[in-house]
Scaffold this motif. Sequence first.
Motif, PDB file in Angstrom:
ATOM      1  N   GLU A  96      -7.865   7.188  -0.626  1.00 38.73           N
ATOM      2  CA  GLU A  96      -9.027   6.306  -0.748  1.00 38.73           C
ATOM      3  C   GLU A  96     -10.335   7.080  -0.618  1.00 38.73           C
ATOM      4  O   GLU A  96     -11.387   6.501  -0.437  1.00 38.73           O
ATOM      5  N   PRO A 124       0.824  -1.213   0.000  1.00 36.41           N
ATOM      6  CA  PRO A 124       0.000   0.000   0.000  1.00 36.41           C
ATOM      7  C   PRO A 124       0.857   1.262   0.000  1.00 36.41           C
ATOM      8  O   PRO A 124       1.789   1.394   0.801  1.00 36.41           O
ATOM      9  N   ASN A 170      -9.018   0.608  -4.807  1.00 36.19           N
ATOM     10  CA  ASN A 170      -7.724  -0.074  -4.887  1.00 36.19           C
ATOM     11  C   ASN A 170      -7.104  -0.172  -3.492  1.00 36.19           C
ATOM     12  O   ASN A 170      -6.787   0.846  -2.888  1.00 36.19           O
ATOM     13  N   PRO A 171      -6.917  -1.389  -2.979  1.00 37.53           N
ATOM     14  CA  PRO A 171      -6.384  -1.523  -1.620  1.00 37.53           C
ATOM     15  C   PRO A 171      -4.945  -1.015  -1.466  1.00 37.53           C
ATOM     16  O   PRO A 171      -4.477  -0.849  -0.348  1.00 37.53           O
ATOM     17  N   TYR A 172      -4.260  -0.781  -2.571  1.00 38.82           N
ATOM     18  CA  TYR A 172      -2.876  -0.291  -2.495  1.00 38.82           C
ATOM     19  C   TYR A 172      -2.796   1.226  -2.670  1.00 38.82           C
ATOM     20  O   TYR A 172      -1.720   1.791  -2.754  1.00 38.82           O
ATOM     21  N   SER A 173      -3.947   1.844  -2.753  1.00 42.30           N
ATOM     22  CA  SER A 173      -3.985   3.264  -3.089  1.00 42.30           C
ATOM     23  C   SER A 173      -3.667   4.154  -1.895  1.00 42.30           C
ATOM     24  O   SER A 173      -4.046   3.852  -0.766  1.00 42.30           O
ATOM     25  N   LYS A 178      -4.738   1.760   7.365  1.00 40.42           N
ATOM     26  CA  LYS A 178      -3.484   1.008   7.343  1.00 40.42           C
ATOM     27  C   LYS A 178      -2.379   1.793   8.031  1.00 40.42           C
ATOM     28  O   LYS A 178      -1.206   1.618   7.745  1.00 40.42           O
ATOM     29  N   ARG A 182      -1.683   4.827   7.580  1.00 38.55           N
ATOM     30  CA  ARG A 182      -1.014   5.729   6.637  1.00 38.55           C
ATOM     31  C   ARG A 182      -1.942   6.836   6.248  1.00 38.55           C
ATOM     32  O   ARG A 182      -2.056   7.323   5.252  1.00 38.55           O
TER      33      ARG A 182
END
Lengths: 396, 230
Positions: free
Chosen positions: A185, A13, A179-182, B228, B230
């Motif tokens: 959000e 992420p 997108n979970p890596y974004s 997360k 972040r």
Amino acid sequence: MRDVAVIGVGIIPFGRRDEDSLLDMLAYSSLKALDDAGLGEKGVDALYVANMGAGILQHQTAIASALADRLSLLPCSADTVENGPASGASAIKNGVLAIASGYYDTVLVAGGEKMREVVGWKATDFVATLTHPQVEYPYGITLPGMAGMLARLYMEKYGLTEEQLIAVSLKNQRMGSLNPYSHVEMMITKEGIHDHRDAIVNNPMAADPLHLYDMCPVSDGAAAVMLCALEKASQFTSNVPVVVAGFGQATDTHTLQERDDPTELKAVTLAAQQAFARAGLTPQDVDVAELHDAFTILEIVESERVGFFKTGEGGKAAERGETALGGKIPINMSGGLKARGHPVGATGVAQVVDIVFQLRHALPEGRQVKNAKVGFTLNFGGFGNNIVSFVLRRAE
Amino acid sequence: MTVDMELEAVLRAPELEMPPYPPKVITLANSKKMVVRPIKREDVPTLLKVVRPTLDIPRDYYDIVGARLYAELLGWYRYRVRNEYCLIGQVDGFVVGMVNGRMWDQNIGISLHTLAIDRGLHVGAHLFASKMEYHIEHLGQQEVWITAESPIGFRRWMIEYGLIKQEGVQHELGGATSYKLTRDLYFETKPRLVAGVRPVPQELLDQAMQSILIASEAEVTEKICGVKGR
């Protein structure tokens, strides 16, 4: 020349990762790519690491040597590749050449950047070190400033509108929210960033005519891809290989003032043409693309210069939804740099990772382009003075 | 708690008259409507519950801002700080941020703290602007004294407003550099920094006034640090 395939991908992420060092992030994404490729305990022949600014931001150099040791990949060859914001794609290109030539069979490419250790304006200043040190940088030009001038020129020359820029912003933030890596959000609305009177505070002017929500965030992050000779891919994994069908790279003048027409972005056109020629495909064959939207204006201009739309039509196409999921050519279904984030060294690698997800048909509904077979990436270095693009194809 | 009112009368600070802040509604970047309104002294215990989790969040100096804000609100609730007020931002009834300050005297306002629970939507910036609006336009003060305890605060207040550095003046929050916002500077910056519409539609206002909803401790931490971290 041998065909080269991407057999493993890894991404972590993006965002603000206070707890991780640059090397931690590179290691996490690399391990994911190695696992995804099924390499297990097998080593790799070579490692390329894309990074633009650890020497400045972390006071650390020779990142590739450190990562090779950290991953227990010794005694593989290891090189750090620095090509500004196009470092990621440049590193992959070097990996592709190394395998295509027959010199190596397996190459790991990782890209990463840790930019949130410094405050925003220092990060902007760091990226501005790619401008000309005598005739640009001393006068205070930054990348947002250059993008602002490009957008203004586009408005005057081709009738680009704020609404068209906003269409890109809304699309990419919406995709990023899936997108979970974004990095970003958060959903936004046209009302909240433009139409309502309060938008003047929500979305302040950053570099006329570009506003806050026309800009990518400053991010930490890393991504990695595992490359292999296509003929050997089945030795490692049952993943559907994604073939690097072609790449292109082109350069342009260092300073903007030396270009006959600064809106032309010749290197973008040339890099795309090379990649399509090598692949034996055309822009019309592309099912999904990841373009370098550090600023909304760039996605629009690039979408024209690579051949998806005629000159001056990119903004209108975005506004009509032709670049959204289900449109003529879905662009930046990852959220792009605008929402996924832009840790500069990681970006070119992350673009390829996202296209590999698409071509494997591995994404959930809402982001997956149905039956995608051909993908395209464009990594924009400098302010258009060093461009690297890839055409990727699902191996059937 | 038993209170000796005779002694309490000595300990309690006398208060200046403070006209209430008229509620307004701000449309955020995601189109959510944030009602900005003052709270009453008796609302403080509820608000302390949303501040408490921040004491354990060092990220972006939430811990020091939270600890001091907690003490200031408690001080107001216990009648130990004079002329204090607190404005909150509510979305769908939930507290998304708060600001507090006080009157030093009729002419000088003191900006105390700004705490955003929901982040990435300019909540803190909107609430800080509302605080400046209160001091200058509604309390009719000549200037507001401001200091910053986080880099974000410094960027948002000192740089965006172009605040005036006060050499040799100490803000009551301590020895950090003190800045001030004057009436002229406020009206100069107002068009680009102060948002909101009045009156608040009755339905929205009723929802905000009905009860102050707060997120759980875990949710507050998640909102501030991100899912997360972040």
